[in-house]
Design a protein around this motif. Structure first.
Motif, mmCIF file in Angstrom:
data_model
loop_
_atom_site.group_PDB
_atom_site.id
_atom_site.type_symbol
_atom_site.label_atom_id
_atom_site.label_comp_id
_atom_site.label_asym_id
_atom_site.label_seq_id
_atom_site.Cartn_x
_atom_site.Cartn_y
_atom_site.Cartn_z
ATOM 1 N N SER A 55 0.828 -1.206 0.000
ATOM 2 C CA SER A 55 0.000 0.000 0.000
ATOM 3 C C SER A 55 0.861 1.255 0.000
ATOM 4 C CB SER A 55 -0.909 -0.003 1.228
ATOM 5 O OG SER A 55 -1.597 1.230 1.338
ATOM 6 N N ALA A 56 0.397 2.280 -0.727
ATOM 7 C CA ALA A 56 1.084 3.573 -0.731
ATOM 8 C C ALA A 56 0.593 4.483 0.392
ATOM 9 C CB ALA A 56 0.870 4.262 -2.081
ATOM 10 N N ARG A 57 -0.445 4.098 1.086
ATOM 11 C CA ARG A 57 -1.039 4.998 2.086
ATOM 12 C C ARG A 57 -0.097 5.338 3.239
ATOM 13 N NH1 ARG A 57 -5.642 6.391 0.364
ATOM 14 N NH2 ARG A 57 -6.882 5.018 -0.983
ATOM 15 N N PRO A 58 0.718 4.402 3.748
ATOM 16 C CA PRO A 58 1.638 4.786 4.825
ATOM 17 C C PRO A 58 2.615 5.897 4.433
ATOM 18 C CG PRO A 58 1.425 2.406 4.736
ATOM 19 C CD PRO A 58 0.733 2.941 3.521
ATOM 20 N N ILE A 59 2.898 6.040 3.132
ATOM 21 C CA ILE A 59 3.823 7.085 2.696
ATOM 22 C C ILE A 59 3.250 8.464 2.976
ATOM 23 C CG2 ILE A 59 5.007 8.079 0.678
ATOM 24 C CD1 ILE A 59 4.994 5.277 -0.550
ATOM 25 N N PHE A 60 1.940 8.599 2.853
ATOM 26 C CA PHE A 60 1.301 9.911 2.982
ATOM 27 C C PHE A 60 0.602 10.097 4.329
ATOM 28 C CE2 PHE A 60 1.703 8.943 -1.487
ATOM 29 C CZ PHE A 60 2.178 10.138 -2.016
ATOM 30 N N ALA A 61 0.646 9.088 5.169
ATOM 31 C CA ALA A 61 -0.004 9.189 6.482
ATOM 32 C C ALA A 61 0.942 9.846 7.487
ATOM 33 C CB ALA A 61 -0.413 7.804 6.975
ATOM 34 N N GLU A 62 0.367 10.433 8.527
ATOM 35 C CA GLU A 62 1.159 10.968 9.622
ATOM 36 C C GLU A 62 1.441 9.848 10.617
ATOM 37 O OE1 GLU A 62 -0.497 14.393 11.421
ATOM 38 O OE2 GLU A 62 -0.623 15.545 9.562
ATOM 39 N N HIS A 63 2.667 9.819 11.119
ATOM 40 C CA HIS A 63 3.072 8.743 12.012
ATOM 41 C C HIS A 63 3.613 9.310 13.317
ATOM 42 C CE1 HIS A 63 2.720 5.745 8.778
ATOM 43 N NE2 HIS A 63 3.259 6.674 7.992
ATOM 44 N N ASP A 64 3.438 8.548 14.354
ATOM 45 C CA ASP A 64 4.000 8.893 15.657
ATOM 46 C C ASP A 64 4.785 7.678 16.133
ATOM 47 O OD1 ASP A 64 4.638 9.998 18.075
ATOM 48 O OD2 ASP A 64 2.696 9.578 18.996
#
Length: 650
Positions: A392-401
């Motif tokens: 998935s490409a979504r983790p690339i554009f998601a905010e992470h902590d």
């Protein structure tokens, strides 16, 4: 913002970036995914159609497309040069069309070639692919051998190049006078012999973990090699070569001469030490041999597949034994001296792929050429499928902590809003939203660096900074060039409250002579240092390797100044691989220049080890010998970052 990498800008150049159109109608993750799906589909479908157009059977064309997709060069460079490889067959196909009127061919050729260059401009690969494309067009579409039509195609190519020049004018002007890539001039003979041998043994330059076994990084050792060279070489019907050539039509003989001559010319440029001017007529002075490796692989694969399909193949147990023996000889002589264990077995995967292919050939389920090309494709797929997995490409554009991001954010806050830390490749830290000094600059930031180093002589300044550069932070006191596309900046320049030890670590031509000193559960490293600075010491940060995030447990540090000792610890799951791991002291230590500071570091509660990066100690070192479990560690100097209070004690 217009640079050689295609990015979704809403300007007239978007017309020539078809794979990026989704960014203006979809969410970023979906658009990004669509872009790379389109690039992959363009590669596989385009090459299949191209190979079928020049006479390959459908199965052979499809298998060969997959085989080239799963080469080291294509996979290791994919996330940067994928569009360069994917647009190529379409640029050639439109000129090979038998149905389109000439004016439509030229119009589509203009749009596709301009898109090829604007979506991702990388001349070293595009020049060599253009040579292969020209051979195919001249050999398989006689209309372009007519002077009038040839001139029309050349003019169209010129208009395409002019369009690219206008669109990227600012970028091209800014980089034309750079040391790299603007002043780069390639010479012949740049391909190491171990990379050349990969065209016989395609997985010999890397292991099963996708780590290089011949030096350089994984991208630099990936070639356009497939298993086809050795397979066709062992099973070709050599007795039929002469009679097949006699029966060939003049057009078929021209095609043979073009393919054979092209292979010879490319081999000469890759392996023979020729001066730069020899490459001028074909623009190869802009195509270093190592960047020609993919185009060469395409040409060789085409020539071999057509030869096998035309001349025929011969099956025998003796030929199979010869193939297996050669694979084993290559594995023993090239791979085993460089690496051992399970990860050294990837060379043998081609044998696994050959068995079902030979069974299908012998049973009549596949024609011989399709079987061997299919075996090559299957071998590449098995060996390389894991390098660019579908995800998935979504983790690339998601905010992470995450602990790592919190650590970087804390370091940026503590340093006045500037992150002066390595550990992540390229421009990743900037992409995550940090104001990172470690960066990749496609256009030199000369004004910025001149402000930082006003006293630096002009010639030295331009030699270091006037280039496309991966900027890395390092020990030392002066900026320096590590590789043509990499420069090292003294970290202390952007960390005024820090002292990094050793101050001038030993180096070789390839970089720092660092080694990992492993600590396992319960092990302790001890040593001492003589301080070059006074101040209130707030933290100590050893450079650690956490095995790509696998280290656990707590790293316990103990610092002693005379009879005053402080102890601190931190969970290694918060560390960043191959960078400094800050351990804050419970209170400050007041130190003077020349004071001795004793230290120890111990791993507790761990099931996996951690590495302390260290250097061999020079004779004039400020640090004393480090001990591991009470034994001298070859006089290694640990890499340490000491952070002081802003106001140093005088």
């Amino acid at each position: 913002m217009r640079i050689n990498y295609g990015i979704p800008l809403l300007d007239w150049g978007l017309l020539f970036k078809p794979t990026l159109w989704g960014f203006f109608v979809l969410d970023p993750a979906s658009a990004y995914s669509l872009h790379w799906f389109a690039v992959m589909a363009m590669f596989l479908i385009g090459h299949s159609l191209l190979f079928a157009r020049i006479g390959m059977a459908p199965a052979v064309a499809g298998f060969l497309s997959v085989a080239l997709y799963f080469t080291g060069f294509a996979q290791f460079w994919w996330n940067e040069k994928g569009p360069v490889l994917a647009f190529f067959p379409w640029v050639v196909l439109v000129l090979l069309s038998r149905r389109l009127p000439k004016h439509w061919q030229l119009l589509l050729f203009y749009w596709l070639s301009a898109s090829w260059l604007i979506t991702n401009l990388y001349p070293p690969v595009q020049v060599s692919l253009a040579f292969v494309g020209a051979l195919l067009v001249l050999g398989w579409q006689p209309v372009w051998r007519q002077p009038r039509n040839l001139v029309a195609a050349a003019v169209t190519a010129g208009l395409s190049a002019a369009t690219v020049a206008v669109y990227l004018k600012d970028y091209l002007l800014a980089t034309a006078a750079t040391v790299y890539p603007g002043s780069r001039s390639a010479v012949g003979g740049a391909v190491p012999w171990k990379e050349a041998l990969s065209y016989l043994f395609p997985f010999s330059t890397f292991d099963g973990r996708y780590e290089s076994v011949i030096g350089n990084n994984i991208c630099e050792v990936g070639t356009g090699a497939t298993a086809l060279t050795l397979l066709i070489g062992c099973f070709l019907n050599y007795r039929g070569v002469k009679s097949t050539w006699r029966r060939a039509t003049p057009t078929q003989q021209l095609q043979g001469w073009l393919l054979g001559g092209g292979v010879i010319l490319m081999v000469a440029w890759m392996l023979v030490p020729l001066p730069s001017w020899v490459g001028y007529p074909l623009l190869w002075n802009h195509a270093p041999g190592e960047r020609m490796e993919y185009a060469f692989g395409v040409l060789v694969a085409i020539a071999l597949a057509l030869a096998a399909q035309t001349v025929g193949l011969t099956w025998s147990r003796r030929r199979l034994l010869l193939f297996v023996s050669l694979v084993l000889v290559g594995w023993v002589t090239l791979k085993l001296p460089a690496t051992k264990g399970l990860y050294a077995l990837n060379d043998l995967l081609v044998l696994v792929a050959v068995l079902p292919a030979l069974w299908a050939w012998r049973r009549g389920h596949l024609e011989g050429t399709a079987a061997l090309v299919g075996a090559s494709a299957l071998g590449g797929l098995i060996a390389l499928w894991g390098f660019n997995p579908l995800q998935s490409a979504r983790p690339i554009f998601a905010e992470h902590d995450t602990p790592m991001l919190r650590e970087l954010a804390q370091q940026q806050r503590a340093n006045g809003g500037v992150l002066a830390q390595g550990g992540l490749f390229g421009a990743v830290q900037n992409g995550l939203g940090f104001r990172s000094v470690a960066h990749v600059t496609a256009v030199p930031a000369l004004a910025f660096w001149r402000k930082q180093y006003p006293e630096m002589p002009e010639q030295e300044f331009l030699e270091v900074f006037n280039r496309y550069s991966h900027i890395v932070l390092a020990e030392g006191d002066r900026p320096r060039v590590l590789f043509p596309d990499r420069i090292a900046i003294p970290a202390v320049k952007f960390l005024p409250d820090h002292v990094m030890l050793p101050t001038n670590p030993p180096r070789s031509e390839r970089g720092l002579l660092g080694v990992p000193v492993l600590l396992f559960e319960g092990m302790e490293a001890r040593g001492a240092m003589i301080l070059p600075r006074a101040g209130r010491l707030l933290s100590v940060a050893p450079a650690v390797g956490n095995g790509q995030g696998t280290s656990n447990g707590r790293l316990v540090a103990r610092l002693c100044h005379g009879s005053e000792c402080l102890e601190t610890s931190r969970d290694l799951r918060e560390s960043v691989d191959n960078t400094y791991f800050e351990l804050s002291l419970p209170s400050s230590l007041t130190l003077s220049v020349g004071d001795r500071l004793d230290f120890s570091m111990k791993l507790e509660g761990a099931s996996t080890p951690v590495a302390l990066w260290a250097y061999p100690a020079p004779s004039d070192s400020l640090a004393l010998a480090m001990l591991v479990e009470g034994r001298p560690a070859e006089r290694w100097l640990p890499r340490l970052d000491l952070r002081f209070e802003r106001e140093a004690i005088q």
